[in-house]
Motif scaffolding. Structure first.
Motif, PDB file in Angstrom:
ATOM      1  N   SER A  22      47.931  38.050  29.603  1.00 47.67           N
ATOM      2  CA  SER A  22      47.982  37.431  30.935  1.00 47.67           C
ATOM      3  C   SER A  22      48.417  38.456  31.975  1.00 47.67           C
ATOM      4  O   SER A  22      47.860  38.506  33.075  1.00 47.67           O
ATOM      5  N   ALA A  23      49.394  39.284  31.622  1.00 48.95           N
ATOM      6  CA  ALA A  23      49.860  40.324  32.555  1.00 48.95           C
ATOM      7  C   ALA A  23      48.738  41.329  32.823  1.00 48.95           C
ATOM      8  O   ALA A  23      48.525  41.763  33.965  1.00 48.95           O
ATOM      9  N   ALA A  24      47.985  41.667  31.779  1.00 44.46           N
ATOM     10  CA  ALA A  24      46.864  42.603  31.940  1.00 44.46           C
ATOM     11  C   ALA A  24      45.796  41.965  32.839  1.00 44.46           C
ATOM     12  O   ALA A  24      45.289  42.599  33.775  1.00 44.46           O
ATOM     13  N   ALA A  25      45.485  40.693  32.582  1.00 43.39           N
ATOM     14  CA  ALA A  25      44.466  39.992  33.372  1.00 43.39           C
ATOM     15  C   ALA A  25      44.870  39.918  34.843  1.00 43.39           C
ATOM     16  O   ALA A  25      44.048  40.097  35.743  1.00 43.39           O
ATOM     17  N   GLU A  26      46.167  39.663  35.091  1.00 41.26           N
ATOM     18  CA  GLU A  26      46.664  39.576  36.474  1.00 41.26           C
ATOM     19  C   GLU A  26      46.454  40.892  37.200  1.00 41.26           C
ATOM     20  O   GLU A  26      46.117  40.913  38.378  1.00 41.26           O
ATOM     21  N   HIS A  27      46.662  41.999  36.493  1.00 40.69           N
ATOM     22  CA  HIS A  27      46.508  43.297  37.152  1.00 40.69           C
ATOM     23  C   HIS A  27      45.034  43.611  37.407  1.00 40.69           C
ATOM     24  O   HIS A  27      44.685  44.163  38.450  1.00 40.69           O
TER      25      HIS A  27
END
Length: 207
Positions: A22-27
């Motif tokens: 999720s953190a990767a997708a947000e970035h």
């Protein structure tokens, strides 16, 4: 100069629970990439007023509804985790609806490539709709540690979820790219930016 093609190619992004997908997708989204989250699509298809919710209530009974008419996810999860046949029934109902929801959303993408984020990308066969697969990988001990900290859940429940998800080896076997997320958020963002620059050079997801 590269002009974006009419149809963006699709990158599948996956990783086990607590991997940081999720953190990767947000970035990626912050960099201007159109991101579709399969979990959000799965929530949307069971919103009150959508046909799937009434079918679920009819099949499992009113105990899977909250007082406000929303789906009681905890109650439903408890019913299907212990009964593979009920889980298959639910999947047969929801998977086609979720696929349609995802396809509609991806079709709206304006970026050179779009991302489908899904924890079950491999298991559900969703990866076949993508041109490339990125796996956010993390050692299992770290996965468990992060999930316990984040979700305030029991270790037993984390292991139950890990059992349903594809094994780490299986995910890695399907991966075109692997991002090892065993450091901090800044390191993750740097890797995402490096991959993003690379992805912008690809046509149809291939070098």
């Amino acid at each position: 100069m590269n002009t974006p093609s009419a149809h963006p190619w699709i990158l599948g992004l996956t990783g086990g629970i607590g991997s940081g997908k999720s953190a990767a997708a947000e970035h990626f989204a912050a960099l201007g990439v159109h991101v579709v989250d399969a979990d959000h699509a799965a929530r949307w298809v069971v919103e009150p007023g959508r046909p799937a919710l009434s079918q679920i209530a009819e099949h499992f009974g009113e105990q899977v509804l909250q007082a406000d008419g929303q789906l009681n996810r905890g109650a439903l999860r408890a019913l299907i985790f212990s009964d593979p046949e009920q889980r298959r029934w639910l999947e047969a109902l929801l998977h086609p609806l979720i696929r349609e929801e995802i396809a509609d959303n991806l079709a709206q993408a304006q970026s050179p490539y779009a991302i489908l984020v899904s924890p079950l990308l491999i298991e559900s066969g969703q990866y076949t709709t993508t041109q490339r697969v990125l796996v956010i990988d993390v050692p299992q001990a770290l996965q468990i540690q992060r999930t316990l900290k984040r979700d305030n859940t029991s270790e037993e429940q984390v292991h139950a979820i890990l059992k349903v998800q594809a094994s780490r080896e299986d995910r890695l076997r399907h991966a075109d790219d692997v991002l090892t997320n065993d450091r901090d958020l800044e390191a993750l963002k740097t890797e995402v930016e490096r991959l993003h620059d690379f992805y912008l050079t690809l046509r149809g997801g291939q070098p």
